[in-house]
Enzyme design. Structure first.
Site, PDB file in Angstrom:
ATOM      1  N   THR A   8       0.645  -1.425  -0.159  1.00 31.74           N
ATOM      2  CA  THR A   8       0.228   0.360  -0.220  1.00 31.74           C
ATOM      3  C   THR A   8       0.691   1.012  -0.204  1.00 31.74           C
ATOM      4  OG1 THR A   8      -1.735  -1.332   1.091  1.00 31.74           O
ATOM      5  CG2 THR A   8      -1.556   1.411   1.118  1.00 31.74           C
TER       6      THR A   8
ATOM      7  N   TYR B 124       5.267  -1.125   7.991  1.00 30.97           N
ATOM      8  CA  TYR B 124       4.116   0.202   8.245  1.00 30.97           C
ATOM      9  C   TYR B 124       5.958   1.649   7.920  1.00 30.97           C
ATOM     10  CZ  TYR B 124       1.765   3.917   9.770  1.00 30.97           C
ATOM     11  OH  TYR B 124       0.990   5.621   9.527  1.00 30.97           O
TER      12      TYR B 124
ATOM     13  N   LYS C 261       7.179   3.985   4.986  1.00 35.73           N
ATOM     14  CA  LYS C 261       5.768   5.009   4.914  1.00 35.73           C
ATOM     15  C   LYS C 261       7.266   5.375   4.235  1.00 35.73           C
ATOM     16  CE  LYS C 261       1.705   5.798   5.801  1.00 35.73           C
ATOM     17  NZ  LYS C 261       0.939   6.524   5.189  1.00 35.73           N
TER      18      LYS C 261
END
Length: 332
Positions: free
Chosen positions: A103, A156, A160
């Site tokens: 994602t 995560y 990012k």
């Protein structure tokens, strides 16, 4: 600040906690809003007040996959692309770490290509997690962080960081005009009761009259920003005339311990302090977290306005109403 230019704003992750508030604010500012969400961790109930409003469209899609025609077909009218897509609480993003990483990297790539095609401005919501368990306090944007690239939070944190790198590369290559916000702990209505974040955990456990969990000894610190302030900061950053080649911290610099937060929740809910239990701190959990918001203040004229007492009271009131409804109706 640039003149406001309403047009189509794509909000990926728009059914989520912060995303749903952002959609509301953008509709109020005259934007057509294309809300894109796969509903993996978001809650359709967050969009109830938006459904049926002129100019608001919901598209169920996963940005890991190529964007659907419902989004690409509007590219000529898209002026803003906000990327808020990604589970943000550790239990949620660790449940499917591969998807979390994809994602952040593949999804961000798809949205950057949309912004490039549309000639739209792109905003990435990055995170204070890029600083890891920081050795510098408070954390300025120039601090490069102390992140475990092999631990359970890496999907995560590193996702990012990679998304930031790609976003800035698009800007340097002249392919898109970009903005990057590093969001610190945010709370408020529309949080999911079971997202595992400390504010929602404490409030929901207190209201449900069950065991109240504090991880560690409660001495670790956080800085909590009310969602209305965060949305105001995101829009200010998107609409600013800065060059966009540096990230901007958005958060509330008022720092408190998790133990203090727990005491405040107990006072607001009337819960019994004897129900508080202490459990081991999760792996790689940051010991301290507080933003240096000098850049946001200087460049955007932005500072938080909602104090913790006011924000927590509003959040407790919202959860009180939410938890009074059947769980099946309130959750995905």
């Amino acid at each position: 600040m640039s003149d406001h230019q309403p047009g189509v704003a794509v909000v990926a992750g728009g059914a989520g906690f912060i995303g749903s508030h952002l959609c509301q604010a953008l509709v109020a500012r005259g934007h057509e809003v294309l809300c894109v969400d796969n509903l993996q961790t978001a809650r359709p109930s967050n969009l109830q007040t938006l459904e049926g409003l002129p100019g608001f469209t919901f598209v169920e899609a996963d940005i890991v996959r190529p964007l659907p025609e419902a989004v690409l077909g509007a590219a000529e009218r898209v002026t803003r692309v906000y990327n808020l897509a990604c589970a943000a609480s550790p239990p949620q993003y660790q449940a499917d770490p591969e998807h979390t990483m994809l994602t952040n990297v593949v999804g961000t790539h798809h949205l950057l290509r949309l912004a490039e095609r549309a000639g739209a401005r792109f905003l990435l919501t990055s995170t204070s997690e890029v600083y890891g368990d920081p050795e510098v306090h408070p954390q300025p944007e120039g601090y490069r962080g102390w992140v475990s690239c092999t631990g359970p939070r890496a999907c995560y944190d590193e996702g990012k960081r990679a998304a930031e790198a790609m976003t800035f590369d698009y800007a340097r290559m002249g392919r898109a005009e970009v903005r990057v916000a590093r969001i610190f702990n945010t709370y408020g209505p529309n949080m999911s009761p079971d997202d595992g974040r400390v504010v929602s955990n404490l409030i929901c456990q207190a209201l449900a009259d069950c065991e109240i969990t504090v991880f560690g000894d409660g001495s670790q610190t956080r800085s909590f920003c009310y969602v209305d302030d965060m949305v105001r900061g995101l829009i200010a950053l998107m609409e600013s005339d800065i060059d966009g080649l540096e990230p901007v911290n958005l958060g509330n610099p008022v720092e408190l311990t998790v133990g203090d937060l727990c005491d405040r929740v107990l006072a607001l809910t009337g819960a019994d302090a004897r129900r508080v239990v202490f459990k081991p701190l999760p792996t790689d959990d940051p010991r301290r977290r507080r933003p240096d918001i000098g850049r946001a203040r200087d460049l955007l004229g932005w500072t938080p306005r909602v104090g913790l007492e006011e924000g927590l009271a509003a959040t407790c009131e919202w959860f009180g109403r939410e938890l009074a409804t059947p769980v099946e109706a309130a959750r995905v």
